[in-house]
Design a protein around this motif. Structure first.
Motif, short mmCIF file in Angstrom:
data_model
loop_
_atom_site.label_atom_id
_atom_site.label_comp_id
_atom_site.label_asym_id
_atom_site.label_seq_id
_atom_site.Cartn_x
_atom_site.Cartn_y
_atom_site.Cartn_z
N PRO A 1 0.83 -1.22 0.00
CA PRO A 1 0.00 0.00 0.00
C PRO A 1 0.86 1.26 0.00
O PRO A 1 1.95 1.29 0.57
N ARG A 2 0.34 2.30 -0.62
CA ARG A 2 0.98 3.61 -0.58
C ARG A 2 0.37 4.40 0.57
O ARG A 2 -0.83 4.62 0.61
N VAL A 3 1.21 4.80 1.50
CA VAL A 3 0.72 5.44 2.73
C VAL A 3 1.35 6.81 2.87
O VAL A 3 2.55 6.98 2.68
N GLN A 4 0.53 7.79 3.23
CA GLN A 4 1.02 9.14 3.50
C GLN A 4 0.25 9.71 4.67
O GLN A 4 -0.96 9.54 4.78
N VAL A 5 0.96 10.38 5.57
CA VAL A 5 0.33 11.09 6.69
C VAL A 5 0.11 12.53 6.27
O VAL A 5 1.05 13.22 5.88
N VAL A 6 -1.14 12.98 6.32
CA VAL A 6 -1.46 14.35 5.91
C VAL A 6 -1.97 15.19 7.07
O VAL A 6 -2.29 16.36 6.90
N GLY A 7 -2.03 14.61 8.26
CA GLY A 7 -2.44 15.37 9.44
C GLY A 7 -2.04 14.65 10.71
O GLY A 7 -2.13 13.42 10.79
N LEU A 8 -1.55 15.40 11.69
CA LEU A 8 -1.15 14.83 12.98
C LEU A 8 -1.88 15.55 14.10
O LEU A 8 -1.92 16.78 14.14
N VAL B 1 -4.17 6.26 2.33
CA VAL B 1 -3.71 4.93 1.93
C VAL B 1 -4.31 4.59 0.57
O VAL B 1 -5.52 4.43 0.44
N ASP B 2 -3.45 4.55 -0.45
CA ASP B 2 -3.91 4.26 -1.81
C ASP B 2 -5.07 5.17 -2.22
O ASP B 2 -6.05 4.73 -2.83
N GLY B 3 -4.98 6.45 -1.84
CA GLY B 3 -6.00 7.41 -2.24
C GLY B 3 -7.18 7.53 -1.29
O GLY B 3 -8.01 8.42 -1.46
N GLN B 4 -7.27 6.67 -0.28
CA GLN B 4 -8.35 6.75 0.71
C GLN B 4 -7.84 7.51 1.94
O GLN B 4 -6.86 7.10 2.56
N PRO C 1 -7.68 2.59 6.39
CA PRO C 1 -7.73 1.94 5.07
C PRO C 1 -6.53 1.02 4.87
O PRO C 1 -5.42 1.32 5.30
N GLY C 2 -6.79 -0.12 4.25
CA GLY C 2 -5.71 -1.07 3.97
C GLY C 2 -5.18 -1.77 5.20
O GLY C 2 -4.14 -2.44 5.13
N GLY C 3 -5.88 -1.63 6.34
CA GLY C 3 -5.43 -2.28 7.56
C GLY C 3 -4.25 -1.61 8.23
O GLY C 3 -3.65 -2.19 9.15
N VAL C 4 -3.91 -0.39 7.81
CA VAL C 4 -2.80 0.35 8.42
C VAL C 4 -3.21 0.78 9.83
O VAL C 4 -4.22 1.45 10.01
N PHE D 1 3.71 9.15 -5.05
CA PHE D 1 2.42 9.74 -4.67
C PHE D 1 2.33 11.14 -5.25
O PHE D 1 3.19 11.98 -5.03
N ALA D 2 1.26 11.43 -5.99
CA ALA D 2 1.12 12.72 -6.65
C ALA D 2 0.59 13.76 -5.69
O ALA D 2 -0.30 13.49 -4.88
N GLU D 3 1.16 14.96 -5.75
CA GLU D 3 0.65 16.07 -4.95
C GLU D 3 -0.73 16.48 -5.44
O GLU D 3 -0.98 16.51 -6.64
N PRO D 4 -1.66 16.78 -4.53
CA PRO D 4 -2.99 17.20 -4.97
C PRO D 4 -2.94 18.56 -5.64
O PRO D 4 -2.12 19.41 -5.30
N GLU D 5 -3.81 18.76 -6.59
CA GLU D 5 -3.90 20.05 -7.26
C GLU D 5 -4.77 21.00 -6.44
O GLU D 5 -5.59 20.59 -5.64
N ARG D 6 -4.55 22.30 -6.66
CA ARG D 6 -5.36 23.28 -5.95
C ARG D 6 -6.80 23.25 -6.48
O ARG D 6 -7.01 23.21 -7.69
#
Length: 215
Positions: free
Chosen positions: A23-30, A39-42, A53-56, A87-92
């Motif tokens: 899975p592709r995982v990114q933290v966007v808030g702490l 996780v994979d776009g979720q 998502p993804g059991g993370v 992982f692609a950065e979101p567009e404005r």
């Protein structure tokens, strides 16, 4: 020789599958005791001890970093650190809201995926809803919230401070938004306060309120 080639091809196929299946995982808030993960776009706000998502799983989290368990492996990392590449950065994204009656701005949106009609209120420190709206949205504020006292137009009132998984207006989706649930029937309209507005760019231009997501 042929059997060796076949075994090598099978091994390469298994390695390729393992790489693509991770899975592709990114933290966007702490937040203290919670993480907003992608996780994979979720995207979802997940508390310590729970799986997203993804059991993370979230092992621990505070304002400086978090420990996630991904496929049985624990790693600590800070905000926006990725556990995989590509992982692609979101567009404005932008939303324009026309001024309504009395010079107010109303806009349709959602809280935790449920439809809500917002009144934009730059004087409100947080997104604010009344207890009936909270129940309709499935927010268990008495269990998950922290009791506080807030000032209203008619005096003080009992309230609960909660974290919302998401607040969405048009195409702008903000995760992990602080909100206040006020006891009773006020405010009658859900207030889109600064806990959301401070997470986006906004300006007024000739009777139009323009919101833009931040990268």
């Amino acid at each position: 020789m042929r059997s060796v080639v076949l075994l090598l091809a099978c091994a390469l196929s298994l390695v390729s599958f393992a790489l693509t299946a991770a899975p592709r995982v990114q933290v966007v808030g702490l937040f203290p005791g919670a993480v907003v993960m992608n996780v994979d776009g979720q995207r979802k706000l997940v508390r310590v001890g729970q799986a997203g998502p993804g059991g993370v799983e979230v092992v621990s989290a505070d304002g400086t970093g978090a420990v996630l368990r991904v496929e049985g492996v624990e790693r600590r990392y800070g905000l926006s650190r990725e556990l995989s590449v590509g992982f692609a950065e979101p567009e404005r994204r932008q939303v324009s809201i026309a001024q309504g009656q009395g010079g107010h701005y109303w806009v349709a949106g959602s809280i935790n995926g449920q439809p809500v009609q917002f009144l934009v209120d730059t004087g409100a420190t947080s997104v604010a809803i009344n207890e009936n709206q909270a129940r309709r949205l499935g927010i268990d504020f008495r269990v998950d919230g922290r009791q506080i006292v807030v000032g209203t137009a008619s005096g003080t009132a009992k309230a609960w401070r909660v974290n919302l998984n998401s607040v969405k207006v048009g195409a702008i989706d903000v995760l992990g938004v602080e909100a206040v649930v006020v006891e009773g029937g006020s405010p009658t309209d859900a207030l889109l306060g600064m806990s959301f507005l401070s997470r986006v760019s906004w300006r007024e231009d000739q009777g139009v309120l323009k919101l833009e997501s931040k990268l």
